[in-house]
Design a protein around this motif. Sequence first.
Motif, short mmCIF file in Angstrom:
data_model
loop_
_atom_site.label_atom_id
_atom_site.label_comp_id
_atom_site.label_asym_id
_atom_site.label_seq_id
_atom_site.Cartn_x
_atom_site.Cartn_y
_atom_site.Cartn_z
N GLY A 34 0.34 21.67 -2.65
CA GLY A 34 0.79 20.73 -3.68
C GLY A 34 1.19 19.38 -3.12
O GLY A 34 0.78 18.34 -3.65
N ILE A 35 1.96 19.37 -2.03
CA ILE A 35 2.43 18.07 -1.52
C ILE A 35 1.31 17.33 -0.77
O ILE A 35 1.24 16.10 -0.84
N VAL A 36 0.43 18.07 -0.08
CA VAL A 36 -0.66 17.38 0.63
C VAL A 36 -1.69 16.86 -0.37
O VAL A 36 -2.22 15.76 -0.22
N ALA A 37 -1.98 17.65 -1.41
CA ALA A 37 -2.90 17.19 -2.44
C ALA A 37 -2.36 15.95 -3.13
O ALA A 37 -3.09 15.00 -3.42
N ALA A 96 -2.81 12.72 -1.25
CA ALA A 96 -4.15 12.13 -1.26
C ALA A 96 -4.32 11.10 -2.37
O ALA A 96 -5.24 10.29 -2.33
N ILE A 97 -3.42 11.11 -3.37
CA ILE A 97 -3.56 10.19 -4.50
C ILE A 97 -2.31 9.35 -4.74
O ILE A 97 -2.33 8.46 -5.58
N SER A 98 -1.23 9.61 -4.02
CA SER A 98 0.03 8.90 -4.26
C SER A 98 0.62 8.43 -2.94
O SER A 98 0.86 9.23 -2.04
N ARG A 99 0.88 7.13 -2.84
CA ARG A 99 1.49 6.61 -1.61
C ARG A 99 2.90 7.15 -1.43
O ARG A 99 3.32 7.44 -0.31
N ASP A 100 3.64 7.31 -2.52
CA ASP A 100 4.99 7.87 -2.41
C ASP A 100 4.92 9.26 -1.79
O ASP A 100 5.71 9.60 -0.90
N ALA A 101 3.98 10.07 -2.27
CA ALA A 101 3.83 11.42 -1.72
C ALA A 101 3.34 11.39 -0.28
O ALA A 101 3.75 12.21 0.55
N LEU A 102 2.48 10.43 0.03
CA LEU A 102 1.97 10.29 1.39
C LEU A 102 3.11 10.02 2.36
O LEU A 102 3.21 10.65 3.43
N ILE A 103 3.99 9.11 1.99
CA ILE A 103 5.13 8.80 2.85
C ILE A 103 6.10 9.99 2.87
O ILE A 103 6.69 10.31 3.91
N GLY A 104 6.25 10.66 1.74
CA GLY A 104 7.09 11.85 1.69
C GLY A 104 6.59 12.95 2.61
O GLY A 104 7.38 13.77 3.10
N LEU A 105 5.28 12.96 2.86
CA LEU A 105 4.70 13.98 3.73
C LEU A 105 5.27 13.90 5.14
O LEU A 105 5.43 14.93 5.82
N LYS A 108 11.13 2.10 -0.15
CA LYS A 108 10.94 2.27 -1.60
C LYS A 108 10.14 3.54 -1.89
O LYS A 108 10.43 4.26 -2.85
N ASN A 109 9.11 3.79 -1.07
CA ASN A 109 8.32 5.01 -1.25
C ASN A 109 9.18 6.25 -1.10
O ASN A 109 9.09 7.19 -1.91
N PHE A 110 10.01 6.27 -0.08
CA PHE A 110 10.90 7.41 0.15
C PHE A 110 11.83 7.62 -1.05
O PHE A 110 12.03 8.74 -1.51
N ARG A 111 12.38 6.53 -1.55
CA ARG A 111 13.34 6.64 -2.65
C ARG A 111 12.68 7.17 -3.92
O ARG A 111 13.22 8.06 -4.59
N ARG A 112 11.50 6.65 -4.25
CA ARG A 112 10.82 7.11 -5.47
C ARG A 112 10.41 8.57 -5.35
O ARG A 112 10.48 9.33 -6.31
N TRP A 113 9.95 8.95 -4.17
CA TRP A 113 9.55 10.35 -3.96
C TRP A 113 10.75 11.28 -4.11
O TRP A 113 10.67 12.32 -4.75
N ARG A 114 11.87 10.87 -3.54
CA ARG A 114 13.08 11.69 -3.63
C ARG A 114 13.61 11.75 -5.06
O ARG A 114 14.06 12.80 -5.52
N ASP A 115 13.54 10.63 -5.76
CA ASP A 115 14.13 10.57 -7.10
C ASP A 115 13.31 11.32 -8.15
O ASP A 115 13.88 11.95 -9.05
#
Length: 278
Positions: free
Chosen positions: A117-120, A123-132, A160-167
């Motif tokens: 789920g998180i790796v997929a 592949a489409i979200s920069r927030d998730a990419l940084i969260g990885l 900002k990516n980290f914050r949005r992913w966490r929130d």
Amino acid sequence: MSDRTTTVGRLDEVVSTPEEFDRAVSQALPVLLDRATSYTKRFLRETGQWSEDVAHEKFVLRWGAEYLERFLICGRSEVPCRPLFLLDSLVAKQHSQPEPFCYHPDLLTPLGRFLDGIVARAAISRDALIGLYHHCYGFGPGDVIALTGLNGSESQRIYKNFRRWRDSGWQRAMDEVGMTEAELNELSSRQERHPQRFNGESERLIRFAQAHYRKSEPDHYPCLSRPQWEEMFTQGYGYDYRIWHLALCLDCMQTAWALGSKGTPAVDKPRVELRVRP
């Protein structure tokens, strides 16, 4: 004749131009998604990996959507064709590979679904990419910036990516793969009880998922040699490539770390230390 039957009939007809292909499929996306999803469900049943629950339903829906996306991308270059047959052949080709990704038995375990789920999503979200970087290696924003050699405005984006992913991003990803609170708690408990075994199992699945999802963006797929990485860092280019590829390739991440450490590393050598929560 029902509307669905009429739609399927149109998809069974030959389309001769990319424009005809677009018109035909744009009016039939729900039908095509249902078809791709049904095929995936059937194959999982045939291989003994299907269970009647919400998690498996969400799993096949997500894979059906991925197959449909590939169909929409490649279909315009396959004309003349019959769209319905083209979709069927694309899905069949994916499922006939020696080790189809969605057949991996561990992907249907809670750990497998979490990682997929998180790796997929990455592949489409920069927030998730940084969260990885956090979930796989325990990195914070400063670690990511140091590892990738970012500066200026790019560095601020990482925070900002980290914050949005966490929130909100992480919870959305968990909902998409059907992870329950009980399953997440159990993963955290396993990590606390047997960290070495848990991280070893996680690394095996992470490498498998990373190799698959890197191919979703071919320009970012190839691993670079050590001299190529060194040139990129020395000359100060390829920031987007660094962020994308290093998050999805542990071996290249360790190469980049070695180039940047110079004996006094800003971050510890990257290794898998799975974090379940953001």
